[in-house]
Design a protein around this motif. Structure first.
Motif, PDB file in Angstrom:
ATOM      1  N   THR A 142       3.836   7.111   2.723  1.00 51.57           N
ATOM      2  CA  THR A 142       5.273   6.566   1.696  1.00 51.57           C
ATOM      3  C   THR A 142       4.723   5.010   1.599  1.00 51.57           C
ATOM      4  O   THR A 142       5.537   5.122   0.488  1.00 51.57           O
ATOM      5  CB  THR A 142       6.137   6.811   2.761  1.00 51.57           C
ATOM      6  N   ASP A 143       4.637   3.880   2.212  1.00 50.72           N
ATOM      7  CA  ASP A 143       5.077   2.800   2.070  1.00 50.72           C
ATOM      8  C   ASP A 143       3.507   2.737   1.216  1.00 50.72           C
ATOM      9  O   ASP A 143       3.641   2.014   0.046  1.00 50.72           O
ATOM     10  CB  ASP A 143       4.749   2.206   2.890  1.00 50.72           C
ATOM     11  N   THR A 144       2.472   3.469   1.140  1.00 48.95           N
ATOM     12  CA  THR A 144       1.231   2.866   0.216  1.00 48.95           C
ATOM     13  C   THR A 144       1.615   3.436  -0.956  1.00 48.95           C
ATOM     14  O   THR A 144       1.104   2.822  -2.552  1.00 48.95           O
ATOM     15  CB  THR A 144      -0.315   4.200   0.713  1.00 48.95           C
ATOM     16  N   VAL A 145       2.245   5.175  -1.313  1.00 49.86           N
ATOM     17  CA  VAL A 145       2.855   5.817  -2.678  1.00 49.86           C
ATOM     18  C   VAL A 145       3.849   4.015  -3.080  1.00 49.86           C
ATOM     19  O   VAL A 145       3.922   3.666  -4.242  1.00 49.86           O
ATOM     20  CB  VAL A 145       3.649   6.397  -2.168  1.00 49.86           C
ATOM     21  N   ARG A 146       5.348   3.444  -2.222  1.00 52.38           N
ATOM     22  CA  ARG A 146       5.396   3.081  -2.642  1.00 52.38           C
ATOM     23  C   ARG A 146       4.799   1.631  -3.614  1.00 52.38           C
ATOM     24  O   ARG A 146       5.555   0.946  -3.718  1.00 52.38           O
ATOM     25  CB  ARG A 146       6.646   2.325  -1.498  1.00 52.38           C
ATOM     26  N   ASN A 147       4.248   1.262  -2.836  1.00 57.95           N
ATOM     27  CA  ASN A 147       3.405  -0.099  -2.806  1.00 57.95           C
ATOM     28  C   ASN A 147       2.847   0.346  -4.342  1.00 57.95           C
ATOM     29  O   ASN A 147       1.687  -0.933  -4.653  1.00 57.95           O
ATOM     30  CB  ASN A 147       2.685  -0.481  -1.739  1.00 57.95           C
ATOM     31  N   TRP A 148       2.453   0.874  -5.081  1.00 63.97           N
ATOM     32  CA  TRP A 148       1.821   1.788  -6.798  1.00 63.97           C
ATOM     33  C   TRP A 148       1.674   0.629  -7.191  1.00 63.97           C
ATOM     34  O   TRP A 148       0.727   0.480  -7.386  1.00 63.97           O
ATOM     35  CB  TRP A 148       2.353   2.759  -6.832  1.00 63.97           C
ATOM     36  N   ARG A 149       2.319  -1.017  -7.215  1.00 63.49           N
ATOM     37  CA  ARG A 149       2.227  -1.563  -7.919  1.00 63.49           C
ATOM     38  C   ARG A 149       1.635  -3.113  -8.556  1.00 63.49           C
ATOM     39  O   ARG A 149       0.738  -3.186  -9.045  1.00 63.49           O
ATOM     40  CB  ARG A 149       3.861  -2.392  -8.855  1.00 63.49           C
ATOM     41  N   ALA A 150       1.599  -2.879  -6.654  1.00 61.46           N
ATOM     42  CA  ALA A 150       0.553  -3.729  -6.204  1.00 61.46           C
ATOM     43  C   ALA A 150      -0.908  -3.276  -6.089  1.00 61.46           C
ATOM     44  O   ALA A 150      -1.822  -4.404  -6.143  1.00 61.46           O
ATOM     45  CB  ALA A 150       0.812  -4.408  -4.337  1.00 61.46           C
TER      46      ALA A 150
ATOM     47  N   TRP B 176      -1.269  -1.008  -7.952  1.00 68.19           N
ATOM     48  CA  TRP B 176      -2.665  -1.358  -9.733  1.00 68.19           C
ATOM     49  C   TRP B 176      -2.592  -2.410  -9.620  1.00 68.19           C
ATOM     50  O   TRP B 176      -4.407  -2.710 -10.373  1.00 68.19           O
ATOM     51  CB  TRP B 176      -1.309  -0.495 -10.306  1.00 68.19           C
ATOM     52  N   ASP B 177      -2.223  -3.238  -9.054  1.00 70.47           N
ATOM     53  CA  ASP B 177      -2.609  -5.220 -10.044  1.00 70.47           C
ATOM     54  C   ASP B 177      -4.118  -5.457  -9.356  1.00 70.47           C
ATOM     55  O   ASP B 177      -4.165  -6.274  -9.232  1.00 70.47           O
ATOM     56  CB  ASP B 177      -1.367  -5.966  -9.717  1.00 70.47           C
ATOM     57  N   ALA B 178      -3.770  -4.481  -8.001  1.00 71.79           N
ATOM     58  CA  ALA B 178      -5.211  -5.644  -7.674  1.00 71.79           C
ATOM     59  C   ALA B 178      -6.691  -5.585  -8.328  1.00 71.79           C
ATOM     60  O   ALA B 178      -6.621  -4.091  -9.074  1.00 71.79           O
ATOM     61  CB  ALA B 178      -5.752  -4.562  -6.161  1.00 71.79           C
ATOM     62  N   PRO B 179      -7.190  -6.792  -8.152  1.00 71.36           N
ATOM     63  CA  PRO B 179      -8.867  -6.510  -8.975  1.00 71.36           C
ATOM     64  C   PRO B 179      -9.549  -5.388  -8.343  1.00 71.36           C
ATOM     65  O   PRO B 179     -10.594  -6.265  -7.625  1.00 71.36           O
ATOM     66  CB  PRO B 179      -8.734  -8.203  -8.738  1.00 71.36           C
ATOM     67  N   ALA B 180      -9.535  -4.634  -8.763  1.00 70.04           N
ATOM     68  CA  ALA B 180     -10.477  -3.041  -8.360  1.00 70.04           C
ATOM     69  C   ALA B 180     -11.120  -1.905  -9.158  1.00 70.04           C
ATOM     70  O   ALA B 180      -9.760  -2.536 -11.010  1.00 70.04           O
ATOM     71  CB  ALA B 180      -9.480  -2.313  -7.671  1.00 70.04           C
ATOM     72  N   SER B 181     -12.111  -2.074  -9.380  1.00 69.42           N
ATOM     73  CA  SER B 181     -12.314  -1.147 -10.307  1.00 69.42           C
ATOM     74  C   SER B 181     -13.422   0.021  -9.976  1.00 69.42           C
ATOM     75  O   SER B 181     -14.126  -0.154  -8.650  1.00 69.42           O
ATOM     76  CB  SER B 181     -12.928  -1.706 -11.355  1.00 69.42           C
ATOM     77  N   PRO B 182     -12.177   1.451  -9.707  1.00 64.63           N
ATOM     78  CA  PRO B 182     -11.612   1.785 -11.541  1.00 64.63           C
ATOM     79  C   PRO B 182     -10.661   1.411 -10.408  1.00 64.63           C
ATOM     80  O   PRO B 182     -10.565   1.385  -9.353  1.00 64.63           O
ATOM     81  CB  PRO B 182     -11.854   3.583 -11.124  1.00 64.63           C
ATOM     82  N   LYS B 183      -9.451   2.071 -11.150  1.00 62.87           N
ATOM     83  CA  LYS B 183      -7.892   1.502 -11.096  1.00 62.87           C
ATOM     84  C   LYS B 183      -7.563   3.092 -10.264  1.00 62.87           C
ATOM     85  O   LYS B 183      -8.483   3.684  -9.848  1.00 62.87           O
ATOM     86  CB  LYS B 183      -7.192   2.005 -11.863  1.00 62.87           C
ATOM     87  N   VAL B 184      -7.197   2.859  -8.844  1.00 64.40           N
ATOM     88  CA  VAL B 184      -5.964   3.498  -8.416  1.00 64.40           C
ATOM     89  C   VAL B 184      -4.814   3.362  -8.557  1.00 64.40           C
ATOM     90  O   VAL B 184      -4.109   3.120  -8.830  1.00 64.40           O
ATOM     91  CB  VAL B 184      -6.287   3.557  -6.628  1.00 64.40           C
ATOM     92  N   LEU B 185      -4.198   5.071  -8.395  1.00 63.18           N
ATOM     93  CA  LEU B 185      -2.910   5.304  -8.272  1.00 63.18           C
ATOM     94  C   LEU B 185      -2.435   6.058  -7.279  1.00 63.18           C
ATOM     95  O   LEU B 185      -2.655   7.508  -7.311  1.00 63.18           O
ATOM     96  CB  LEU B 185      -1.814   5.531  -9.383  1.00 63.18           C
ATOM     97  N   PRO B 186      -1.690   5.832  -6.279  1.00 62.71           N
ATOM     98  CA  PRO B 186      -1.522   6.763  -5.188  1.00 62.71           C
ATOM     99  C   PRO B 186      -0.575   8.077  -5.537  1.00 62.71           C
ATOM    100  O   PRO B 186       0.673   7.318  -5.781  1.00 62.71           O
ATOM    101  CB  PRO B 186      -1.333   5.724  -3.221  1.00 62.71           C
ATOM    102  N   LEU B 187      -0.614   9.202  -4.794  1.00 59.04           N
ATOM    103  CA  LEU B 187       0.684   9.933  -5.235  1.00 59.04           C
ATOM    104  C   LEU B 187       0.407  10.541  -3.578  1.00 59.04           C
ATOM    105  O   LEU B 187      -0.903  10.622  -2.893  1.00 59.04           O
ATOM    106  CB  LEU B 187      -0.478  10.470  -6.022  1.00 59.04           C
ATOM    107  N   PRO B 188       1.674  11.494  -3.312  1.00 59.00           N
ATOM    108  CA  PRO B 188       1.431  12.041  -2.228  1.00 59.00           C
ATOM    109  C   PRO B 188       0.748  13.226  -3.090  1.00 59.00           C
ATOM    110  O   PRO B 188       1.235  13.848  -4.164  1.00 59.00           O
ATOM    111  CB  PRO B 188       3.375  12.529  -2.000  1.00 59.00           C
TER     112      PRO B 188
END
Length: 205
Positions: free
Chosen positions: A150-158, A160-172
């Motif tokens: 829950t906290d991982t998905v709730r934190n999705w904006r941070a 997304w903004d992290a300097p990572a490649s590829p981009k990641v979006l967490p989902l349940p």
């Protein structure tokens, strides 16, 4: 699909490590690895493991979870199964069996160490990974993963903004067992899903 990735995919589909060299108890049925890697798709669905219906069909997400996931993504069946648009590589390739209560067991522990890094190395064009469930999040997200799903998905904006490649979006996981979770977390459908759909459409046209 590139020849190298095609050869590796054939090896994965022939894999029997969970029967011949299992970690813990062997798989209780014949292996049937299910995955759809791609040399051209920009989006990777990093899911959990096939369920009973997928074990029979041999195609990922041919079940109610798939219907919900496609709704979340805002895509048709044709778009979803187009390997020019989506690669689908779960953490466990075979249906792992069920527990005493009828729920699916976790992904087999043999799959990811044996194959995942090799597959990812042959898909360098991926620029968006959708981590579906805790097992995929543990593998792909590193320190951006929170203590709970829950906290991982709730934190999705941070994330997304992290300097990572590829981009990641967490989902349940899109299982219908998670309907209660969705009701308790309305921000998921109000905030995350519109952003997710816009990023999907940007990449697939």
């Amino acid at each position: 699909m590139s020849e190298v990735l095609e050869r590796l995919t054939a090896r994965v589909r022939a894999c029997r490590i969970c029967v011949d060299q299992p970690v813990g108890r062997p798989l209780p049925h014949e292996p049937r690895p299910v995955l759809r890697p791609s040399s051209s798709a920009r989006i990777l669905l990093a899911s959990q493991a096939p369920g009973t219906k997928v074990h029979v069909s041999g195609m990922p997400f041919t079940d109610a979870s798939g219907d919900r996931l496609r709704s979340w993504l805002g895509v048709s069946n044709e778009e979803f199964y187009d390997t020019e648009k989506f690669a689908i590589v779960p953490m466990g390739f075979c249906f792992p069996g069920q527990d005493a209560k009828g729920g699916d067991l976790p992904p087999r522990r043999e799959c990811a160490p044996a194959w995942r890094a090799q597959l990812m190395a042959l898909m360098p064009q991926i620029d968006l990974v959708l981590t579906i469930g805790g097992y995929a999040q543990a593998w792909h997200m590193g320190t951006t993963r929170a203590a709970s799903l829950t906290d991982t998905v709730r934190n999705w904006r941070a994330v997304w903004d992290a300097p990572a490649s590829p981009k990641v979006l967490p989902l349940p996981h899109p299982s219908w067992r998670n309907t209660g979770w969705l009701k308790k977390n309305p921000w998921f459908e109000m905030d995350l899903l519109p952003f997710l759909r816009s990023e999907i459409r940007y990449r697939i046209g």
